[in-house]
Design an enzyme around this catalytic site. Structure first.
Site, short mmCIF file in Angstrom:
data_model
loop_
_atom_site.label_atom_id
_atom_site.label_comp_id
_atom_site.label_asym_id
_atom_site.label_seq_id
_atom_site.Cartn_x
_atom_site.Cartn_y
_atom_site.Cartn_z
N GLY A 93 0.37 8.02 -13.17
CA GLY A 93 1.63 7.36 -12.83
C GLY A 93 1.74 6.96 -11.37
CG HIS A 100 1.98 8.45 -2.06
ND1 HIS A 100 1.35 7.30 -2.51
CD2 HIS A 100 2.68 8.93 -3.12
CE1 HIS A 100 1.66 7.10 -3.77
NE2 HIS A 100 2.45 8.08 -4.17
P1 AMP Z 1 3.79 7.85 -6.95
O1 AMP Z 1 4.46 7.74 -8.28
O2 AMP Z 1 2.93 9.07 -6.79
O3 AMP Z 1 3.06 6.58 -6.56
O4 AMP Z 1 4.96 8.08 -5.89
C1 AMP Z 1 5.65 7.06 -5.24
C2 AMP Z 1 6.87 7.71 -4.64
O5 AMP Z 1 7.43 6.85 -3.67
C3 AMP Z 1 7.98 8.01 -5.66
O6 AMP Z 1 8.24 9.42 -5.69
C4 AMP Z 1 9.16 7.21 -5.15
O7 AMP Z 1 10.40 7.84 -5.35
C5 AMP Z 1 8.82 7.03 -3.68
N1 AMP Z 1 9.44 5.89 -3.04
C6 AMP Z 1 9.44 4.61 -3.48
N2 AMP Z 1 10.15 3.82 -2.63
C7 AMP Z 1 10.61 4.62 -1.65
C8 AMP Z 1 11.42 4.42 -0.48
N3 AMP Z 1 11.90 3.21 -0.16
N4 AMP Z 1 11.70 5.50 0.30
C9 AMP Z 1 11.21 6.74 -0.01
N5 AMP Z 1 10.45 6.98 -1.09
C10 AMP Z 1 10.15 5.96 -1.90
#
Ligand code: AMP
Ligand code: ZN
Length: 114
Positions: A93, A100
């Site tokens: 996912g 990150h």
């Molecule tokens: P993943 O699913 O491991 O790719 O995680 C991506 C993460 O980025 C998710 O937990 C989102 O909630 C977070 N995310 C997306 N956009 C933002 C934003 N503008 N500020 C902070 N977190 C974000």
């Protein structure tokens, strides 16, 4: 043109709540927290995923680990415990193609994850 939202955060074009920062890494609160403490730690350079890491990134990776340690102390989850998650690819996912590390803590976390 780079459309990566995490690169835009690094460039301060998208506002984030910063938890830790230096010249190589940025840590900020996840916008959709899955636990009382949910912080993302990223390298400032665009590395797409964990499978793209090479030896040249060793220094930055060590900085990410140090930042995770500092944030765990600062947010008071160092003793209660926490989880580091790196989603990689479709089945995991991964939504943002910029490496990150999720830091999750402040509650009991289930295992195995869903
Ligand atoms: P993943 O699913 O491991 O790719 O995680 C991506 C993460 O980025 C998710 O937990 C989102 O909630 C977070 N995310 C997306 N956009 C933002 C934003 N503008 N500020 C902070 N977190 C974000
Ligand atoms: Zn990026």
């Amino acid at each position: 043109m780079n459309e990566c939202i995490f690169c835009k955060m690094v460039e301060k074009k998208i506002p984030v709540e910063i938890v830790d920062e230096d010249e190589d890494i940025l840590a900020f609160k996840d916008i959709k927290p899955q636990a009382p403490i949910h912080v993302l730690v990223i390298p400032k350079i665009h590395i797409p995923s964990i499978t793209s890491i090479t030896k040249e990134h060793s220094r930055i990776m060590m900085k990410i680990i140090k930042s995770i340690q500092n944030i765990a102390k600062k947010t008071d989850i160092i003793d209660s415990g926490f989880r580091i998650v790196v989603n990689n690819g479709e089945n995991a996912g991964q939504a943002v193609d910029h490496l990150h590390f999720h830091i999750l803590g402040g509650r009991s976390l289930k295992w195995p994850p869903g």
